[in-house]
Structure formats: C-alpha cells, structure tokens
Design an enzyme around this catalytic site. Structure first.
Site, PDB file in Angstrom:
ATOM      1  N   HIS A 216      14.207  29.652  25.659  1.00 55.10           N
ATOM      2  CA  HIS A 216      15.338  28.749  25.541  1.00 55.10           C
ATOM      3  C   HIS A 216      16.475  29.331  26.370  1.00 55.10           C
ATOM      4  O   HIS A 216      16.468  30.525  26.716  1.00 55.10           O
ATOM      5  CB  HIS A 216      15.781  28.621  24.080  1.00 55.10           C
ATOM      6  CG  HIS A 216      14.820  27.866  23.219  1.00 55.10           C
ATOM      7  ND1 HIS A 216      14.470  26.558  23.470  1.00 55.10           N
ATOM      8  CD2 HIS A 216      14.137  28.235  22.096  1.00 55.10           C
ATOM      9  CE1 HIS A 216      13.614  26.143  22.536  1.00 55.10           C
ATOM     10  NE2 HIS A 216      13.394  27.144  21.704  1.00 55.10           N
ATOM     11  N   CYS A 269      16.626  25.962  29.699  1.00 58.83           N
ATOM     12  CA  CYS A 269      17.741  25.039  29.874  1.00 58.83           C
ATOM     13  C   CYS A 269      18.977  25.793  30.344  1.00 58.83           C
ATOM     14  O   CYS A 269      19.128  26.990  30.104  1.00 58.83           O
ATOM     15  CB  CYS A 269      18.052  24.317  28.562  1.00 58.83           C
ATOM     16  SG  CYS A 269      16.773  23.146  28.068  1.00 58.83           S
TER      17      CYS A 269
END
Length: 399
Positions: A216, A269
């Site tokens: 992430h 991301c």
C-alpha cells in the site's frame, strides 16, 4: 504462424541453404526493413561458416515475429524455389497491411522471456550510447524484491499480491538477476533491507540493479505492514519514504553502483484520487487498489517525496530510472486473483520486447498498455520518474 514454420524447418534450412541464397535473402530483408544494415553485416562477418550464417539469419528473423518470418518465406520461394519446396513451406504474399502493421495493434504477447541473440549483443557493444554489458557482469546481476501482503490490520491485506511476487521473481530471474527477496516488512525493515542491499558484495561486479517494492502507499511513501488509519494529520505512520531509495543507492552511499543503471519499480498508490470517473456497482469487486483508504480512511498524502525530483547534485544521483504504478495523488489497481495490473503488463511487455528494446522503451510500452485500460470505468496511468540515465540500457536476456 510463419515464425513457427521457420522454427519447424530451421535444421533443414541451415543444412541446405547456399551462401549465395543467404546473401540474396539478406539484401531482400534489408530492403523490406526487416533487418537493418548492421544486422546484415553482423550475420555475414561474425559467422565463419555457411551454416552459422544460415542459423543466425533464421533465428534473428524468427524472433522478429510473424510478419518478418512471412517475408523471409516469400523471398526464399523466389530465390530458391527447390529449397522452398523441399522444406514444405507455404506462403502468400504479405498484404500491404501486413507489410506495414498498425503500431496500435496489440502484439502477440509472449508467455516466456524471448532471449536476445549473440549478434544483437555484439552489435550493441559497439554503440557508445548504451551502458556496457559484459557476460561476467551479466552473471553477477542483483535485484531486491519486497512484497507486503499480510498486514497487522487484516483488512489491509493485499489479496493477489502473492501472484505479483511470483511473477516478478520469475521475470527478474529470467533477466539474469539473483533475487534478494523479503515479504511483509515494516517501514523500518524496508529501510534496513535497502541499506543491507546497498552493501551487498556482489554489487561491485554487476552491470545494473533492479529494486521492486509492492505494498500500500501514499504520495512519496510505501506503507509497512503495521500501517493504520491515522486519527489526525500528524500521527506517525508506519511508512518508508521512497526518496530514501535514491539516497541509499546514490554514488556516495553506494559507490559500487557508480555509473550503473539503477531501475526502480514501485507498485503502490500515491494518493486517494481516482484516475478517472468511477462508479462502483459491487460490494467486493475483483479489482481493488493499493490505497488503504479503499474502502476505509487512509493516511493523508505527504507533501514531499516523489513529486520533488529536483537533483541536489547531478553526479550524486545519476543513472536512475523509476516506474511508478500511477500518477501523483491517484490510486493503482490490483486484481484479487491475477495480481496488480502494472505487474501483469510489465511481465507481458518484458517477455515480448526485452530482447530488443532498452528499458526506457520498455517502460513506455508498459504505459501505452494503460491507454485503453478500463474496468468498470477505472483508470490508471503509470509514470516514469526521476530518470537520470545518460545512456540506453538493454537487458540482453539469455546472454
């Protein structure tokens, strides 16, 4: 497929074709644009025997795909019809569309890495505009692979990430890299892994390194496995600042990599925004993103990091190129079963084109794949970042 036909008759072609026919075929293929002058000269001058010239010719053309192979078969029929019939070949004159294929048409993606030819490598070694790759250095290649799959807070687990790890490990190994692999690290552990990697004794003998981090993320950072939903903007987060990669592999911290390509790939991301208009129509879609805010709140984006790519000292940070999975402030997507879209496309492009294209061109082709990427109106566009390569770098797979 014509390339498979050439593969079928390869042995008989090498045994039977005359030197005169080889020269005529080379002239024909240069005129058609299948081969360039350097490739033609390399086939003639760097192979002593007639059989070696024939073997090199058919292998190079076959690797260029079906249109090129079709043209060679057509020319063989006109230059030596008896050999053409003996080999049991069949062909039709390539259409105008086949002779000038639309570059926007998707290629036939290879499931395995196509190897470069010895002749292509030797030809490129005379080119002063590329990074030098020797066979000894090729044997000492090193890559770092970090994949976060399971998180302390189980709702952040990255389903499908195990497929990414498997696919990248296979690709890196096929490209000749020894893979130093870590799984499920905190931000501090990622930092230590980079420091240890920068001190690896094998770096002095390699021609390049690859660093792949998948987790992430937020703008300027990848998140460790202890990441959480911050209660306020200034709450400390378990994260690793991407900028540290460039510091830890820089010329002063890692002199063993001076003047050597350092290739960074990050699947994470860089924010919370969508790359396009998104309408969600299912509770648990197969396509998810690597932003911990999806589907719950995530850390706020750091104002520093990847957006600030100004070089403080050009020679301190040199010979880097990075491919980030999305543009600033946006999310990137991962299929729960097949893994991240970026990694799937990287494997396809590298398998098909790494034998002939340099790394910047490979990254461009990966980005081009995303032009038409659309699943339930989702959009994603990778970006090349912080490129300080001064030459072109070829992987020369199979060298």
């Amino acid at each position: 497929m014509a390339d498979k036909e050439l593969g079928r008759v390869r042995s008989d072609f090498v045994t039977s074709v005359s030197k005169a026919v080889i020269k005529m075929l080379l002239d024909d293929l240069v005129e058609d644009g299948v081969l360039n002058d350097m490739e033609s000269e390399s086939i003639l001058e760097e192979n002593d025997s007639r059989a070696d010239k024939a073997r090199c010719l058919i292998d190079i053309v076959k690797k260029k795909g079906d249109p090129a192979s079709s043209k060679m078969i057509v020319h063989l029929k006109s230059r030596d019809s008896s050999l053409y019939e003996k080999l049991g070949l069949s062909c039709s004159q390539p259409s105008q569309a086949a002779s000038a294929p639309d570059p926007r048409e998707p290629p036939d993606w290879s499931d395995t890495l196509i190897h470069t030819t010895e002749q292509f490598w030797k030809m490129k070694m005379d080119d002063k505009s590329i990074y030098h790759v020797t066979k000894d250095a090729f044997k000492n290649r090193l890559a770092l692979l970090i994949t976060n799959m399971k998180f302390t807070d189980g709702k952040f687990n990255r389903n499908g990430a195990e497929k990414d790890e498997e696919n990248m490990r296979k690709l890196l190994s096929a490209l000749g890299y020894e893979v130093v692999k870590y799984t499920n690290l905190t931000g501090k552990a990622i930092n230590k892994a980079l420091i240890d990697f920068s001190k690896h004794p094998k770096l002095k003998d390699t021609d390049s390194v690859l660093v792949v981090i998948m987790s992430h993320g937020k703008l300027g950072a990848v998140l460790g496995v202890d990441c959480k939903e911050p209660l306020c903007d200034n709450e400390e987060q378990d994260a690793y600042e991407v900028n540290n990669i460039y510091k830890q592999l820089s010329s002063d911290k890692c002199p063993a990599l001076l003047n050597k390509p350092k290739i960074i790939i990050i699947q994470a991301c860089r924010g919370e925004e969508r790359g396009g208009v998104l309408v969600s129509d299912c509770a648990k879609p197969d396509l998810v993103c690597d932003d911990v805010k999806q589907p719950s709140p995530s850390p706020c984006a750091d104002e520093e990091g990847l957006e600030d790519d100004t070089l403080r000292c050009v020679h301190k940070e040199k010979d880097f190129i990075s491919l980030l999975s999305c543009t600033p402030d946006t999310v990137s997507y991962r299929d729960r079963n097949q893994g991240s879209i970026l990694i799937q496309y990287i494997v396809q492009v590298f398998n098909t084109f790494a034998h002939q294209d340099d790394v910047e061109e490979l990254f461009r082709k990966v980005m081009q794949r995303f032009e038409d990427f659309s699943v339930q109106n989702r959009r994603q566009m990778p970006t090349k970042d912080r490129c300080t390569l001064t030459r072109r770098f070829y992987f020369f797979p199979g060298l």
